[in-house]
Design a protein around this motif. Structure first.
Motif, PDB file in Angstrom:
ATOM      1  N   LYS A 184       0.849  -1.205   0.000  1.00  0.00           N
ATOM      2  CA  LYS A 184       0.000   0.000   0.000  1.00  0.00           C
ATOM      3  C   LYS A 184       0.880   1.250   0.000  1.00  0.00           C
ATOM      4  N   HIS A 221      -8.780   0.849   0.413  1.00  0.00           N
ATOM      5  CA  HIS A 221      -9.489  -0.293  -0.181  1.00  0.00           C
ATOM      6  C   HIS A 221     -10.908  -0.255   0.380  1.00  0.00           C
ATOM      7  N   TYR A 269     -11.573  -2.718  -7.474  1.00  0.00           N
ATOM      8  CA  TYR A 269     -11.800  -2.492  -6.046  1.00  0.00           C
ATOM      9  C   TYR A 269     -13.278  -2.160  -5.831  1.00  0.00           C
ATOM     10  N   GLY A 300     -11.947  -3.716   4.874  1.00  0.00           N
ATOM     11  CA  GLY A 300     -11.322  -2.812   3.916  1.00  0.00           C
ATOM     12  C   GLY A 300     -10.042  -2.320   4.558  1.00  0.00           C
TER      13      GLY A 300
END
Ligand code: IVC
Ligand code: ATP
Ligand code: AKG
Ligand code: FE2
Ligand code: MG
Length: 316
Positions: free
Chosen positions: A139, A150, A211, A243
């Protein structure tokens, strides 16, 4: 009155009862009754310090080799964050936000075969285990548009196989993860619900390819931020809504994960279900990637990537 001579009988009754009442896990000698109950009620369980620094170091090294293009891995998907993929700057290794489908990379796939991970996985899948989906998530520091998030989702949305209760994700922190760098956020107990409709969230700064987010979950549902140390591993159910937040640090937050399923899970046809939208996207990408016509099925894309890691291969 309770007498110790009755203990074996009581234990046996508990075991029988547990088969009826505990639908999400199996009875074995690894999970304590408290741990089993926790997973049954919450849909996840966090195990501290499960993967060694040495193993994590080797995943990190291999990730870096892949970024530098020193190794080529068949089938590997290298994703870049939207903010970088759409920018004019030449992308360097730092632009990689995620690797998917590393089943042909022996160094990274080592993660999926770690005995201490498989021991836990077996509690949820049973003894015949397929590694169905692999990821290394890097990330990136958020570039200012919140594209590093996310959206909240259920992983089952992506899977055309069942039953859901025989599927589990293992997700291992490759470094300290916290709210600052975008740790996992879970809605405990949501694994007892059904698969919800998913679609792209309407986020101002855009959202990464595929996503999808869950439509209309209860924003008041309690959220748990899973802050973890390097090597800590969370196992979670594919219906659990989860998430991850934005990475507000300058570092790249790394995690490695694998979705496992019982080898006797079966494929389903998602036509006419909420999963039709993801099926279409996957088929479009697969057709391009493998330079095939559009006759590659959603099921094929999974049967082709799945690898047996314990026991025997059955129907997946
Ligand atoms: C349980 C589990 C399955 C849950 C999840 O993992 S959810 C996330 C799943 N995500 C995925 O599976 C993503 C798969 N991604 C991919 O296959 C690839 O990254 C692709 C989106 C196809 C792009 O790869 P590739 O074609 O090699 O990249 P290129 O640099 O040539 O770009 C081609 C066009 O795609 C665009 N693109 C690249 N990365 C992203 C992105 N992150 N988000 C949105 N669009 C993107 C790129 O800008 C380019 O678009 P155009 O310039 O053609 O308009
Ligand atoms: N508008 C939104 N719609 C759907 N999901 C969202 C939205 N905004 C954030 N999320 C998701 O909620 C989770 C947490 O996000 P976010 O970083 O905003 O909050 P947080 O981390 O709980 O709070 P903080 O940043 O204050 O610590 C992530 O999974 C993120 O993708
Ligand atoms: O590591 C993360 O941010 C979570 C990723 C995730 O949930 C997924 O790809 O399905
Ligand atoms: Fe997920
Ligand atoms: Mg946050």
């Amino acid at each position: 009155m309770f007498h110790v001579s009755k203990l074996p009988f009581i234990m046996q009754s508990f075991r029988k009862l547990s088969h009826v009442l505990l639908q999400y896990s199996f009875d074995n000698d690894l999970l304590t009754p408290e741990q089993r109950l926790f997973y049954e009620e919450n849909g996840f369980i966090l195990i501290k310090n499960l993967v060694s620094d040495k193993d994590i170091e080797s995943f990190r090294k291999e990730f870096e080799r892949i970024c530098r293009r020193e190794v080529e891995v068949p089938g590997l998907v290298v994703m870049r964050d939207l903010a970088i993929a759409k920018s004019e700057f030449v992308a360097d290794q730092k632009a990689v936000s995620k690797l998917q489908d590393f089943q042909e990379d022996p160094e990274l796939f080592q993660y999926c075969t770690l005995p201490q991970i498989l021991k836990y996985v077996e509690c949820f899948t049973g003894p015949n285990i397929m590694a169905m989906h692999t990821m290394l998530i890097n990330k990136p520091p958020d570039a200012g548009k919140k594209t590093s998030r996310h959206p909240m989702h259920q992983d089952l949305h992506y899977f055309p196989f069942r039953p859901a209760d025989r599927i589990v994700c293992s997700w291992t922190a490759m470094e300290k993860v916290n709210r600052q760098n975008g740790c996992l956020v879970v809605l405990p107990g949501t694994h007892t619900g059904t698969l919800q409709e998913h679609d792209y969230p309407e986020w101002e700064g855009g959202v990464n390819k595929m996503y999808h987010g869950v439509r209309g979950y209860d924003p008041k549902h309690p959220r748990v931020h899973l802050e973890m140390e390097k090597g800590d591993t969370v196992f979670f159910h594919p219906l659990l809504i989860h998430g991850s937040g934005m990475n507000q640090t300058q570092g790249f937050r790394k995690a490695i994960s694998c979705h496992y399923a019982s080898a006797d899970c079966y494929y389903i046809d998602v036509k006419g279900t909420t999963q039709e939208n993801i099926e279409k996207e996957v088929q479009d990408i697969a057709a391009k990637k493998y330079a095939l016509d559009d006759n590659i099925t959603f099921k094929d894309t999974w049967a082709f990537r799945g690898r047996l890691v314990q026991g025997e291969r059955i129907s997946l």
